[in-house]
Scaffold this active site. Structure first.
Site, PDB file in Angstrom:
ATOM      1  N   SER A 146       0.857  -1.480   0.606  1.00  0.00           N
ATOM      2  CA  SER A 146      -0.257   0.601  -0.051  1.00  0.00           C
ATOM      3  C   SER A 146       0.664   1.282   0.007  1.00  0.00           C
ATOM      4  CB  SER A 146      -0.732   0.269   1.161  1.00  0.00           C
ATOM      5  OG  SER A 146      -0.080   0.528   2.241  1.00  0.00           O
ATOM      6  N   ASP A 147       0.407   2.216  -0.732  1.00  0.00           N
ATOM      7  CA  ASP A 147       0.678   4.007  -0.499  1.00  0.00           C
ATOM      8  C   ASP A 147       0.582   3.913   1.188  1.00  0.00           C
ATOM      9  OD1 ASP A 147       2.236   5.861  -0.663  1.00  0.00           O
ATOM     10  OD2 ASP A 147       1.409   6.214  -2.534  1.00  0.00           O
ATOM     11  N   TYR A 148       1.130   5.156   1.297  1.00  0.00           N
ATOM     12  CA  TYR A 148       1.687   5.324   2.600  1.00  0.00           C
ATOM     13  C   TYR A 148      -0.356   5.023   3.794  1.00  0.00           C
ATOM     14  CZ  TYR A 148       3.032   7.070   7.077  1.00  0.00           C
ATOM     15  OH  TYR A 148       3.486   7.729   8.909  1.00  0.00           O
TER      16      TYR A 148
END
Length: 734
Positions: free
Chosen positions: A254-256
Site C-alpha cells: 500500500s501507499d502510506y
C-alpha cells in the site's frame, strides 16, 4: 508459521531505530524503538522503511535472523527517488533528456549509494502519466506521454535492480502509483479518478506493464479511487489485471496508510473492514497503518478472510525475499562501508553534471543571445535562486548530501575567466518582496551586458500534496521579472520548476529561456556548461507548456472535436477554443532548441501500405546546417484518420537522439508494425483497424508535414479444397 508470524510479514513499518528521514509522512512513529525491536524478535514485522545506516541495519537483521523463531530476514526500504547522497535531476527533468539509458545509469548510481547504506528496496520509479500540470507530483513523473513513460520505466527498473537481484548493490524497484494517480480530478492530490476503461488501458497502465516486464517485483497501490473503487481495495486492478492478465509474480504494498484511508473514502466501515477489503482485493503488504497487524487475526479466526488468501500474500512476500537472496545472505547490503570518502563520488558527481545539463530545455534563443562569453562581458545574476541552496534538489530528496550541492553563483563564477565580472542580486525572495530589491536588480541589469534571471517555483510548491490552481511564478518574482526584462539589457531566463508553467507575457518577451527544472547536486556547474557554450542544450519538453493555467488539463495527444480549432485562424468562433486563448500549447511536447539548426528531409516509406503482419520502414535524413555540433531528438508521430473510437490528433511512437557535427547528416530509420497502431476498442479489447494513417518525423508534437500510409486488411490465405470434400451441390442434395 503461526498466524501472527504470517501477519507480521504483511506489514512494513517506519524505521524508528535507525536515523530516519523526517517530515516525509505524517505520524511516522506509531511504534517506538523498543516496540519495534520486540516485533522483530517475535517475527511479527516483515519490513521497515526510511531508516538508513548499514551498521544499524545489520543489527536489526541480526535480531530478525538470530532471535526470532523462524529467522526470516527483514526487507529494508526507503524513498530513493532521484538519487541517494548524490542527487540527480527530478524524474521529470531527466525525462527531458529523452535518454532512457541516462536514467538507467543514474538509477544504477542511486542503487549503489543506497545499498551501501543498508537499503534493499526503493519506492520508485513513479510511472504515472501527468496530463494536468496543477498536480504537484508531475515532478516525480516522466510527463504526459505513455510511450516515453514506458521507455523510462523499463530503464529505471533495470538501473535500480541491476542484472542480478541477489547482488549487494541491487535495489528492488517499486513502480507506482498503481494506478491512474496522475489522472486525479482537477490535478488535486489524492482526489477521485473518473476514467474510461479504454483510457486506463491505453494511457495509464502500459508504463506499469513495461516496468513489470523489465523485472519489477513490487508495485505500490495509489491513494485515489478509480471510478468509485479505491485502488488499494480494487480487486479488478490488483488481482484481475495485475496477476491474472499480466502474470505478476511479486507483491503489492500500500501507499502510506492508504488501506486505513478506505474509511474516509466511505468504502470501509472501520479498520477491520478496511483490512478485509484490502487483503481480499490483492494488497499483500500494509504500510504503516497497522490495520493488518491489528485485525487480520480476528478476521481469519472469524472466517471473514480465508487462510488461503493470507497464505498467498505471505508466499508472495517470502518469494521476493528469496529471489533477492536474503535467505541465503541476510546481511547483503549491510556491511558498514570503510571510513573516508566513498570511492565513487567523483564518478557520480560527473554523472550528475552530465545528467543535469542533458535535462535542460532551451525554449527560445532569439538573436543568438546564448551562449555567453566567459570573458569580456559583464553579467548580472538576478533572482531568488541566484545563490539559493535550499531549492537545488527538488521534492523527494530526503537523503541528499547538501554539502556537495553547487548553486548557480558558485557554478558560474567557477566557469568565468574573471569571477568578479559576475554581479549577484537577489531582487526578491521566493514569495516576498525585498525592500529596495527591484531597484538593486535594475541597477545591476543596466550595468551589465547580459542578465541571467533565476526565477521559478520553490521546492515546496512541488511534490506530494502541492497542487496549484495557478501554475505561474509567485507574485514577487513576477514583479521582479517584469522590471528586469523591461530594463533593456538582454535577459536569459533560468526557469526552475517541477511542472509546466504558464509564462507571463513579460517572461515570453525575454530573448532566451532555459527550463532548468530542479537539477540536483551539480546544478551550478551544469547550467554554466550550457550558458557558456561548453555544451549545447539537448533536452526536449516531456510536457506541454500552456498559454494559461486555465487550459489544464492540457496534453498534446488530445482527440479532435467535431469543430476542431485550426492553428493560425485566430480566435475563430464556433471552434474548440477558449475565449482568451487558442487550444494549443505555448511550447509543445517534444520542443527544444540547441546552439545549431537541423533540417529534416522528406520522409520516405518502404511501401504505401503496411501488411497486416508486416513491417513498414520509415526513413528521413536529418542534417546539421548550423555552425556548432549538436544533438537532435528525432520524433515519430502517428494519427489514425478514421477509427471506431475517436483517436488522438497525434501519438508519439518513436524517437532517436542523434549527435551531428556541423555539416553532417544522417538517415534516421524507424520500423512500424501493426502493434504500433493498436488501441482499445469500444469493447475494451485491443484492436488494430485497417485504414489510412498520417505519419510525421518531426522535432516536436506540432511540427512537420505528414505522409500517409495504409494498414492493409488481413487476408486469409487461399487453399485448395481437400479431395475428400464433396462439392457444395452434392452436399445440398443431402
Amino acid at each position: 508459521m503461526t498466524l501472527q508470524e504470517k501477519i507480521g510479514q504483511l506489514s512494513v513499518l517506519a524505521d524508528s531505530i535507525r536515523p530516519f528521514a523526517f517530515d516525509v509522512n505524517p505520524d511516522s512513529f506509531q511504534w517506538g524503538p523498543q516496540r519495534t525491536r520486540e516485533l522483530i524478535q517475535a517475527g511479527e514485522v516483515g519490513a521497515l522503511f526510511n531508516g538508513v545506516g548499514a551498521a544499524e541495519g545489520r543489527e536489526l537483521q541480526r535480531i530478525a535472523v538470530e532471535e526470532s523463531r523462524l529467522g526470516i530476514p527483514l526487507l529494508l526500504g526507503a524513498d530513493v527517488i532521484h538519487g541517494m547522497r548524490t542527487v540527480f535531476p527530478i524524474p521529470l527533468g531527466e525525462a527531458a533528456s529523452f535518454e532512457p539509458e541516462l536514467a538507467e545509469r543514474t538509477a544504477r548510481a542511486a542503487a549503489i549509494e543506497a545499498t551501501r547504506e543498508g537499503l534493499h528496496w526503493t519506492f520508485a520509479p513513479v510511472v504515472d502519466i501527468a496530463r494536468d500540470q496543477r498536480w504537484g507530483r508531475v515532478a516525480e513523473t516522466t510527463g504526459e506521454d505513455t510511450f516515453l513513460a514506458c521507455a523510462f520505466a523499463r530503464a529505471r527498473v533495470r538501473g535500480f535492480q541491476g542484472p542480478d537481484l541477489t547482488a549487494d548493490d541491487s535495489l528492488l524497484a517499486t513502480p507506482k502509483h498503481f494506478a491512474a494517480y496522475g489522472a486525479v480530478a482537477a490535478g488535486l492530490d489524492y482526489n477521485t479518478v473518473d476514467l474510461a476503461p479504454q483510457t486506463l488501458f491505453d494511457v495509464h497502465l502500459p508504463p506499469f506493464k513495461a516496468a513489470i516486464d523489465a523485472g519489477a517485483l513490487t508495485v505500490m497501490s495509489s491513494f485515489n479511487d478509480i471510478n468509485g473503487v479505491p485502488a488499494t481495495a480494487n480487486r479488478e486492478l490488483l488481482t484481475g489485471i495485475l496477476r491474472e492478465q499480466w502474470g505478476f509474480e511479486g507483491f503489492v504494498v500500500s501507499d502510506y496508510t492508504s488501506d486505513f484511508e478506505l474509511i474516509e473514502h466511505g468504502f470501509a466501515a472501520d479498520e477491520k473492514h478496511a483490512a478485509q477489503l484490502s487483503l481480499d482485493a490483492g494488497l499483500d503488504m500494509s504500510m504503516q497503518s497497522g490495520v493488518y497487524m491489528d485485525h487480520l487475526q480476528a478476521l481469519v479466526e472469524e472466517g471473514k478472510v480465508a487462510t488461503a488468501t493470507l497464505d498467498t500474500a505471505v508466499r508472495r512476500i517470502l518469494s521476493v525475499k528469496a529471489r533477492m537472496g536474503l535467505f541465503d545472505n541476510p546481511y547483503r547490503s549491510l556491511t558498514a562501508p570503510p571510513p573516508g570518502p566513498a570511492p565513487y563520488l567523483d564518478a557520480h558527481d560527473a554523472l550528475a553534471r552530465d545528467a543535469a545539463r542533458r535535462s535542460v530545455v532551451m525554449l527560445k534563443n532569439d538573436g543568438e543571445t546564448l551562449p555567453l562569453r566567459k570573458s569580456g562581458q559583464r553579467i548580472a545574476l538576478i533572482g531568488p535562486f541566484a545563490r539559493d541552496r535550499e531549492n537545488l534538489a527538488g521534492c523527494w530528496n530526503i537523503f541528499g548530501d547538501s554539502s556537495r550541492e553547487i548553486d548557480l553563483e558558485t557554478g558560474l563564477r567557477a566557469a568565468l575567466a574573471d569571477p568578479a565580472s559576475l554581479q549577484v542580486v537577489d531582487g526578491c525572495g521566493m514569495e516576498e518582496a525585498i525592500d529596495g530589491g527591484i531597484e538593486a536588480a535594475l541597477a545591476a541589469a543596466r550595468g551589465a551586458d547580459a542578465v541571467l534571471l533565476a526565477v521559478g517555483e520553490p521546492t515546496r510548491y512541488t511534490g506530494e500534496a502541492q497542487s496549484r490552481t495557478q501554475i505561474v511564478l509567485p507574485a514577487a518574482q513576477q514583479a521582479l521579472a517584469e522590471a528586469v526584462i523591461g530594463a533593456g539589457t538582454p535577459v536569459i531566463v533560468l526557469l526552475r520548476n517541477g511542472r509546466a508553467l504558464a509564462l507571463s507575457p513579460a517572461l515570453q518577451a525575454a530573448p532566451a529561456i532555459l527550463v532548468t527544472w530542479f537539477l540536483g547536486t551539480q546544478t551550478g556547474h551544469a547550467v554554466a556548461d550550457l550558458v557558456f557554450g561548453d555544451h549545447s542544450p539537448s533536452g526536449r519538453l516531456p510536457i506541454s507548456f500552456p498559454h494559461d493555467s486555465g487550459q489544464q488539463p492540457y496534453y498534446y495527444n488530445h482527440t479532435s472535436s467535431g469543430r476542431p480549432y485550426q492553428p493560425g485562424t485566430g480566435l475563430e468562433a464556433f471552434r474548440t477554443r477558449w475565449r482568451e486563448t487558442a487550444n494549443t500549447a505555448l511550447y509543445p511536447f517534444g520542443h527544444g532548441l540547441g546552439y545549431t539548426r537541423f533540417e529534416y528531409g522528406a520522409v520516405e516509406l518502404s511501401a504505401a501500405g503496411l501488411e497486416w503482419d508486416g513491417r513498414l520502414q520509415v526513413r528521413a535524413r536529418i542534417a546539421n546546417v548550423g555552425q556548432r555540433p549538436g544533438e537532435e531528438v528525432v520524433q515519430l508521430y502517428l494519427r489514425d484518420r478514421v477509427a471506431s473510437r475517436v483517436r488522438p490528433i497525434r501519438e508519439f511512437k518513436g524517437f532517436q537522439k542523434i549527435a551531428l557535427a556541423p555539416g553532417e547528416s544522417r538517415v534516421v530509420e524507424f520500423v512500424l508494425t501493426r502493434a504500433d497502431l493498436e488501441f482499445r476498442g469500444v469493447d475494451n479489447r485491443l484492436v488494430a483497424e485497417p485504414g489510412w494513417f498520417d505519419l510525421w518525423v518531426a522535432p516536436s508534437a506540432d511540427a512537420g508535414e505528414p505522409v500517409a500510409f495504409e494498414l492493409l486488411a488481413f487476408e486469409r490465405p487461399a487453399f485448395e479444397r481437400p479431395a475428400f470434400e464433396r462439392p457444395a451441390a452434392d452436399a445440398d442434395q443431402g
